[in-house]
Design a protein around this motif. Sequence first.
Motif, PDB file in Angstrom:
ATOM      1  N   ALA A 114       0.662  -1.234   0.026  1.00  0.00           N
ATOM      2  CA  ALA A 114      -0.021   0.013  -0.082  1.00  0.00           C
ATOM      3  C   ALA A 114       0.746   1.245   0.197  1.00  0.00           C
ATOM      4  CB  ALA A 114      -0.913   0.150   1.222  1.00  0.00           C
ATOM      5  N   ASP A 115       2.039   1.178   0.534  1.00  0.00           N
ATOM      6  CA  ASP A 115       2.957   2.510   0.721  1.00  0.00           C
ATOM      7  C   ASP A 115       3.877   2.439  -0.252  1.00  0.00           C
ATOM      8  OD1 ASP A 115       4.593   0.646   1.529  1.00  0.00           O
ATOM      9  OD2 ASP A 115       5.053   1.785   3.440  1.00  0.00           O
ATOM     10  N   ALA A 116       3.766   1.909  -1.191  1.00  0.00           N
ATOM     11  CA  ALA A 116       4.969   1.913  -2.358  1.00  0.00           C
ATOM     12  C   ALA A 116       4.892   3.076  -3.116  1.00  0.00           C
ATOM     13  CB  ALA A 116       4.542   0.637  -3.530  1.00  0.00           C
ATOM     14  N   VAL A 117       6.087   3.609  -3.256  1.00  0.00           N
ATOM     15  CA  VAL A 117       6.633   4.894  -3.974  1.00  0.00           C
ATOM     16  C   VAL A 117       7.319   4.484  -5.049  1.00  0.00           C
ATOM     17  CG1 VAL A 117       7.503   7.106  -3.861  1.00  0.00           C
ATOM     18  CG2 VAL A 117       6.177   6.266  -1.896  1.00  0.00           C
ATOM     19  N   LEU A 118       6.899   4.985  -6.361  1.00  0.00           N
ATOM     20  CA  LEU A 118       7.776   4.650  -7.450  1.00  0.00           C
ATOM     21  C   LEU A 118       8.590   5.873  -7.662  1.00  0.00           C
ATOM     22  CD1 LEU A 118       7.994   3.206 -10.223  1.00  0.00           C
ATOM     23  CD2 LEU A 118       5.990   4.296 -11.081  1.00  0.00           C
ATOM     24  N   GLU A 119      10.098   5.378  -7.555  1.00  0.00           N
ATOM     25  CA  GLU A 119      10.779   6.496  -7.853  1.00  0.00           C
ATOM     26  C   GLU A 119      11.165   6.901  -9.230  1.00  0.00           C
ATOM     27  OE1 GLU A 119      13.750   6.092  -3.954  1.00  0.00           O
ATOM     28  OE2 GLU A 119      14.085   4.500  -5.507  1.00  0.00           O
ATOM     29  N   TRP A 120      11.447   6.076 -10.040  1.00  0.00           N
ATOM     30  CA  TRP A 120      11.497   6.127 -11.363  1.00  0.00           C
ATOM     31  C   TRP A 120      10.979   4.917 -12.200  1.00  0.00           C
ATOM     32  CZ3 TRP A 120      14.749   2.435 -13.392  1.00  0.00           C
ATOM     33  CH2 TRP A 120      15.775   2.099 -12.432  1.00  0.00           C
ATOM     34  N   VAL A 121      10.817   5.105 -13.539  1.00  0.00           N
ATOM     35  CA  VAL A 121      10.361   3.833 -14.136  1.00  0.00           C
ATOM     36  C   VAL A 121      11.050   4.292 -15.783  1.00  0.00           C
ATOM     37  CG1 VAL A 121       8.144   4.769 -14.681  1.00  0.00           C
ATOM     38  CG2 VAL A 121       8.546   2.307 -15.383  1.00  0.00           C
ATOM     39  N   LYS A 122      11.720   3.209 -16.389  1.00  0.00           N
ATOM     40  CA  LYS A 122      12.127   3.312 -17.745  1.00  0.00           C
ATOM     41  C   LYS A 122      11.452   2.340 -18.492  1.00  0.00           C
ATOM     42  CE  LYS A 122      16.274   5.245 -16.288  1.00  0.00           C
ATOM     43  NZ  LYS A 122      16.537   6.599 -16.851  1.00  0.00           N
ATOM     44  N   ILE A 123      11.037   2.727 -19.752  1.00  0.00           N
ATOM     45  CA  ILE A 123      10.400   1.638 -20.799  1.00  0.00           C
ATOM     46  C   ILE A 123      11.706   1.202 -21.606  1.00  0.00           C
ATOM     47  CG2 ILE A 123       8.852   1.113 -22.562  1.00  0.00           C
ATOM     48  CD1 ILE A 123       7.667   1.789 -19.700  1.00  0.00           C
ATOM     49  N   LEU A 124      11.806  -0.150 -21.485  1.00  0.00           N
ATOM     50  CA  LEU A 124      13.263  -0.616 -21.979  1.00  0.00           C
ATOM     51  C   LEU A 124      13.087  -0.985 -23.469  1.00  0.00           C
ATOM     52  CD1 LEU A 124      14.281  -2.822 -19.378  1.00  0.00           C
ATOM     53  CD2 LEU A 124      14.974  -0.694 -19.564  1.00  0.00           C
ATOM     54  N   GLU A 125      11.903  -1.381 -24.102  1.00  0.00           N
ATOM     55  CA  GLU A 125      11.818  -1.581 -25.463  1.00  0.00           C
ATOM     56  C   GLU A 125      10.579  -0.994 -25.897  1.00  0.00           C
ATOM     57  OE1 GLU A 125      12.448  -5.853 -26.661  1.00  0.00           O
ATOM     58  OE2 GLU A 125      12.817  -6.032 -24.481  1.00  0.00           O
ATOM     59  N   THR A 126      10.543  -0.814 -27.288  1.00  0.00           N
ATOM     60  CA  THR A 126       9.091  -0.525 -27.984  1.00  0.00           C
ATOM     61  C   THR A 126       8.105  -1.561 -27.608  1.00  0.00           C
ATOM     62  OG1 THR A 126      10.363   0.505 -29.926  1.00  0.00           O
ATOM     63  CG2 THR A 126       7.870   0.189 -29.905  1.00  0.00           C
ATOM     64  N   PRO A 127       7.169  -0.982 -26.998  1.00  0.00           N
ATOM     65  CA  PRO A 127       6.061  -1.909 -26.470  1.00  0.00           C
ATOM     66  C   PRO A 127       5.222  -2.499 -27.562  1.00  0.00           C
ATOM     67  CG  PRO A 127       5.729   0.227 -25.424  1.00  0.00           C
ATOM     68  CD  PRO A 127       6.825   0.260 -26.556  1.00  0.00           C
ATOM     69  N   ARG A 128       4.903  -3.783 -27.351  1.00  0.00           N
ATOM     70  CA  ARG A 128       3.826  -4.532 -28.385  1.00  0.00           C
ATOM     71  C   ARG A 128       2.341  -3.887 -28.283  1.00  0.00           C
ATOM     72  NH1 ARG A 128       5.786  -9.712 -29.411  1.00  0.00           N
ATOM     73  NH2 ARG A 128       7.930  -9.399 -29.622  1.00  0.00           N
ATOM     74  N   PHE A 129       2.028  -3.399 -29.371  1.00  0.00           N
ATOM     75  CA  PHE A 129       0.424  -2.669 -29.317  1.00  0.00           C
ATOM     76  C   PHE A 129      -0.394  -3.631 -29.870  1.00  0.00           C
ATOM     77  CE2 PHE A 129       3.646   0.738 -29.354  1.00  0.00           C
ATOM     78  CZ  PHE A 129       3.054   1.537 -28.232  1.00  0.00           C
ATOM     79  N   LEU A 130      -1.673  -3.628 -29.431  1.00  0.00           N
ATOM     80  CA  LEU A 130      -2.839  -4.337 -30.093  1.00  0.00           C
ATOM     81  C   LEU A 130      -3.972  -3.293 -30.159  1.00  0.00           C
ATOM     82  CD1 LEU A 130      -2.995  -7.678 -28.536  1.00  0.00           C
ATOM     83  CD2 LEU A 130      -1.960  -7.239 -30.906  1.00  0.00           C
ATOM     84  N   THR A 131      -4.705  -3.143 -31.510  1.00  0.00           N
ATOM     85  CA  THR A 131      -5.992  -2.593 -31.514  1.00  0.00           C
ATOM     86  C   THR A 131      -6.865  -3.423 -32.415  1.00  0.00           C
ATOM     87  OG1 THR A 131      -5.365  -1.489 -33.568  1.00  0.00           O
ATOM     88  CG2 THR A 131      -4.878  -0.125 -31.562  1.00  0.00           C
TER      89      THR A 131
END
Length: 216
Positions: A114-131
């Motif tokens: 519950a008390d998690a704090v996100l310090e930083w996040v990096k997207i490492l690869e181009t995501p997969r997308f679906l539509t």
Amino acid sequence: MGPFGSQIRHKGIPDEPALLAAAAENPGGSVAEIDPTYLDDPNGYVPPEAIRGAWLVDSSGKLTGEYQENPRHGVPQDDFSRLTDPDHWLGWLGDDPATAVRKGIEESLRAQVADAVLEWVKILETPRFLTGGRRHPQDEQLMVVTRAALAAPFALSVRTTQYGRSILLGVFSWAAVNLSTPEVRKDRYWFDLGVGLEWAGEQLQQRIYEVDGPRS
């Protein structure tokens, strides 16, 4: 030019067995100096900002005494460029897709602690997308998008009272359905640790249809 494209200076050769051993394993390359301030495990994922600089190594595996500072060294920052760079429609994520995905990741973490704090996040690869969608009733050349999903590989740092800082690797997936009728739109997140994009991309093929179920 060294590994960081910045000026090289001479610092002398330090008498550090671990550094000398690392140099011997990297002839003609360099050995990074890691700042432990921002890490929980120097043998795990290391954000670029956590590298102070690099010692240059000659072709015989010995330190040259030359050192190149990393101009990016400092507090790690978010990096969503691989999410937003692709030429892919992200309108279903709102006006600020990076903020939307960051919020989704943070909600997934807080669902576990519950008390998690996100310090930083990096997207490492181009995501997969679906539509997915259906033909427009008045114009068969147009498609009405009814569902969309993405799977984004990440590295992140999260801090909790109980566990302190942890750096995690995995894939964050998000699927949404009923996009053409916002009043009944449904969304679901998946937070998979220690998996690769190939696996998560395959799962996304099924997950984009699971959102219609009662668990949504």
